[in-house]
Design an enzyme around this catalytic site. Structure first.
Site, PDB file in Angstrom:
ATOM      1  CD  GLU A 289      -8.434  16.639   0.438  1.00 45.12           C
ATOM      2  OE1 GLU A 289      -8.034  15.487   0.119  1.00 45.12           O
ATOM      3  OE2 GLU A 289      -7.906  17.303   1.337  1.00 45.12           O
ATOM      4  NE  ARG A 329      -7.272   6.285 -14.235  1.00 44.31           N
ATOM      5  CZ  ARG A 329      -8.204   5.375 -14.209  1.00 44.31           C
ATOM      6  NH1 ARG A 329      -8.839   5.038 -15.305  1.00 44.31           N
ATOM      7  NH2 ARG A 329      -8.552   4.798 -13.086  1.00 44.31           N
ATOM      8  CE1 TYR A 333      -2.845   3.235 -10.515  1.00 40.86           C
ATOM      9  CE2 TYR A 333      -3.842   4.425 -12.331  1.00 40.86           C
ATOM     10  CZ  TYR A 333      -3.021   4.400 -11.227  1.00 40.86           C
ATOM     11  OH  TYR A 333      -2.402   5.547 -10.845  1.00 40.86           O
ATOM     12  CB  CYS A 359      10.078   0.814 -27.210  1.00 44.43           C
ATOM     13  SG  CYS A 359      11.040  -0.615 -27.611  1.00 44.43           S
ATOM     14  CD  GLU A 360       8.124  -0.198 -21.077  1.00 53.00           C
ATOM     15  OE1 GLU A 360       7.671  -1.220 -20.497  1.00 53.00           O
ATOM     16  OE2 GLU A 360       8.966   0.543 -20.598  1.00 53.00           O
ATOM     17  CE1 TYR A 387      -5.411  11.563  -9.824  1.00 57.60           C
ATOM     18  CE2 TYR A 387      -7.620  10.739 -10.272  1.00 57.60           C
ATOM     19  CZ  TYR A 387      -6.722  11.368  -9.437  1.00 57.60           C
ATOM     20  OH  TYR A 387      -7.132  11.817  -8.213  1.00 57.60           O
TER      21      TYR A 387
HETATM   22  N1  LLP Z   1      -7.288  13.815  -1.752  1.00 59.56           N
HETATM   23  C1  LLP Z   1      -6.170  13.095  -1.583  1.00 59.56           C
HETATM   24  C2  LLP Z   1      -5.395  13.265  -0.370  1.00 59.56           C
HETATM   25  C3  LLP Z   1      -5.767  12.204  -2.570  1.00 59.56           C
HETATM   26  O1  LLP Z   1      -4.654  11.468  -2.387  1.00 59.56           O
HETATM   27  C4  LLP Z   1      -6.525  12.063  -3.760  1.00 59.56           C
HETATM   28  C5  LLP Z   1      -6.111  11.144  -4.844  1.00 59.56           C
HETATM   29  C6  LLP Z   1      -7.671  12.869  -3.900  1.00 59.56           C
HETATM   30  C7  LLP Z   1      -8.033  13.727  -2.867  1.00 59.56           C
HETATM   31  C8  LLP Z   1      -8.539  12.832  -5.121  1.00 59.56           C
HETATM   32  O2  LLP Z   1      -9.101  11.572  -5.319  1.00 59.56           O
HETATM   33  P1  LLP Z   1     -10.223  11.359  -6.463  1.00 59.56           P
HETATM   34  O3  LLP Z   1     -11.451  12.153  -6.044  1.00 59.56           O
HETATM   35  O4  LLP Z   1      -9.690  11.854  -7.727  1.00 59.56           O
HETATM   36  O5  LLP Z   1     -10.455   9.899  -6.452  1.00 59.56           O
HETATM   37  N2  LLP Z   1      -3.845   7.834 -10.599  1.00 59.56           N
HETATM   38  C9  LLP Z   1      -4.947   7.077 -10.041  1.00 59.56           C
HETATM   39  C10 LLP Z   1      -5.651   7.805  -8.913  1.00 59.56           C
HETATM   40  C11 LLP Z   1      -4.714   8.248  -7.813  1.00 59.56           C
HETATM   41  C12 LLP Z   1      -5.424   9.019  -6.739  1.00 59.56           C
HETATM   42  C13 LLP Z   1      -4.468   9.655  -5.806  1.00 59.56           C
HETATM   43  N3  LLP Z   1      -5.063  10.416  -4.779  1.00 59.56           N
HETATM   44  C14 LLP Z   1      -5.890   6.702 -11.178  1.00 59.56           C
HETATM   45  O6  LLP Z   1      -5.627   7.037 -12.330  1.00 59.56           O
HETATM   46  O7  LLP Z   1      -6.911   6.038 -10.934  1.00 59.56           O
END
Ligand code: LLP
Length: 428
Positions: A289, A329, A333, A359-360, A387
């Site tokens: 995924e 982001r 983070y 405005c933050e 993201y």
């Molecule tokens: N599968 C599941 C169940 C997940 O919760 C996520 C991400 C992924 C796959 C995909 O993960 P990736 O390969 O993209 O790392 N907003 C945050 C990242 C949140 C990720 C949430 N879950 C950021 O900007 O770093």
């Protein structure tokens, strides 16, 4: 010509650079100057490289080629319709995290058998719809959710295909806000309770166990926790097989990180070399995924400098027309993104505090040393395909930004800029 994105191509005589690079002092996306795209479509603007998305998908697909596998692109990273469609055309399946993402996937042309549905807190209506659609797997997050899926399926006289998301209590070494595989995180069921849940499914006629799911977190830049996560679920699959529960796949989740600052991050081949032998030994097929790995490097957020000012203490602010509403982001983070001038001036370096218009005080991208800027200059915030747009908001009544995709040397609008009428169309 200096590349920001990865160089691809096995044949050394022909190295194609996909993504964002400099040509004649101008930042281009697959050959198209960002200054032209911004002039035509305005800013703030997300610009995507279709080729960079295809290349990342293909790298991962090829890395796992020796074993039956399916890439389920994690739509949460970026669910713009054109991006999701492009990935379907490339051969991908999808991972959806809400019924909205499931519906979007269907509209992008995915059959329900290509969709896995993850996510903590699936509502009654979401479960009903997922069961009705007969997805490849609902990745269930708890014993209670399994019961609710069972009831919904029995009411329809069907068996819902499910995988239990296990929480193996493994530290992925990533930012605490995006770590999901520790026992303190809300996700999944403790590994040691999962076996009993699978055995109980023998008494739940609405459930068909088809897989095991694990996802440790995001932006993981060491393959070691990913290996440990894979080992844990493979052990469970073996125990289940010995107990007569036969599954179809192991879903190893996403999480593979990318380099935002030029430091080393695992390649698709290294990732596959680390986890594939472990999962392949189970004899089950693999579902992955990935989100960030596929789209992260494939976009730049192009913004214009709208003000420059000096503050006390020798501080220089560069205020952009993009902020936390377009890219959250850095604020959420403390994430680092490279910020570069689209057409750098031959001028001395100045250290700028690069901030947005919201405005933050948290609406700041960070300090960067750049050639002296002038109001009206364009900056590109790189590696914002994952993201970025997906987490944008209307805070301060700011419109969702326009999005453009460059494909075959042509820039095409894939989402027009939101208008105030679009926003108000929901309101009475
Ligand atoms: N599968 C599941 C169940 C997940 O919760 C996520 C991400 C992924 C796959 C995909 O993960 P990736 O390969 O993209 O790392 N907003 C945050 C990242 C949140 C990720 C949430 N879950 C950021 O900007 O770093």
């Amino acid at each position: 010509m200096s590349g920001f994105s990865r160089a691809v191509g096995r044949d050394v005589r022909f190295i194609a650079v996909t993504g964002f690079f400099r040509d004649n002092n101008t930042l281009v996306c697959d050959g198209v100057p960002l200054s032209e795209v911004a002039r035509e479509h305005g800013t703030p603007l997300y610009v995507y490289s279709a080729d960079a998305i295809r290349t990342a998908y293909r790298e991962l697909d090829e890395a796992f080629a020796s074993h039956p596998h399916r890439i389920h692109y994690a739509m949460k990273a970026n669910s713009s319709l054109a991006v999701v469609r492009l990935l379907r055309e490339a051969g991908s399946a999808v991972d959806a995290n809400s019924i909205g993402e499931v519906e979007l996937a269907m509209r992008a042309g995915f059959p329900s058998s290509d969709i896995v549905f993850s996510g903590v807190g699936k509502s009654h209506d979401e479960i009903e719809r997922a069961v009705q659609l007969g997805l490849k797997a609902i990745n269930a997050e708890s014993a209670g959710e399994l019961e609710r899926i069972d009831r919904a399926a029995q009411a329809r006289g069907v068996r819902a295909r499910v995988a239990v998301r296990v929480n193996p209590d493994i530290d992925a070494g990533t930012h605490p806000h995006i770590s999901t595989g520790l026992h303190i995180n809300k996700f999944g069921v403790p590994l040691e309770q999962a076996g009993a849940l699978y055995r109980r499914m023998a008494t739940q006629p609405g459930l068909e166990p088809v897989g095991i799911h694990v996802h440790l977190g995001s932006q993981i830049i060491s393959t070691e926790p990913l290996q440990r996560g894979a080992s844990a679920v493979v052990r469970l699959a073996r125990e289940l097989r010995d107990g007569g529960v036969l599954l179809d796949h192991i879903d190893i989740g996403g999480g593979l990180g990318i380099s935002y600052d030029g430091s080393r991050a695992p390649t698709a081949a290294e990732y596959a070399a680390a986890v594939l032998p472990i999962v392949a030994a189970s004899g089950l097929s693999i579902a992955l995924e990935p989100g960030r790995y596929i789209v992260g490097a494939a976009a730049a957020l192009v913004a214009r400098v709208v003000d420059l000012k000096d503050a006390a203490g020798g501080h220089h602010f560069a205020v952009l027309d993009a902020g936390m509403t377009e890219l959250m982001r850095p604020m959420l983070y403390g994430a680092f993104h490279r910020i570069v001038a689209v057409v750098p001036r031959a001028a001395r370096d100045v250290c700028y505090d690069i901030v947005g218009p919201v405005c933050e005080s948290t609406d700041a991208f960070g300090e960067r040393r750049l050639n002296q800027l002038e109001v009206g200059d364009l900056l590109a915030i790189l590696d914002t395909g994952a993201y970025g747009s997906a987490m944008s908001s209307n805070y301060n009544r700011r419109p969702l930004p326009a999005e453009v995709m460059v494909d075959g040397g042509k820039a095409r609008v894939i989402r027009r800029r939101q208008t105030i009428e679009d926003q108000l169309s929901l309101e009475t």
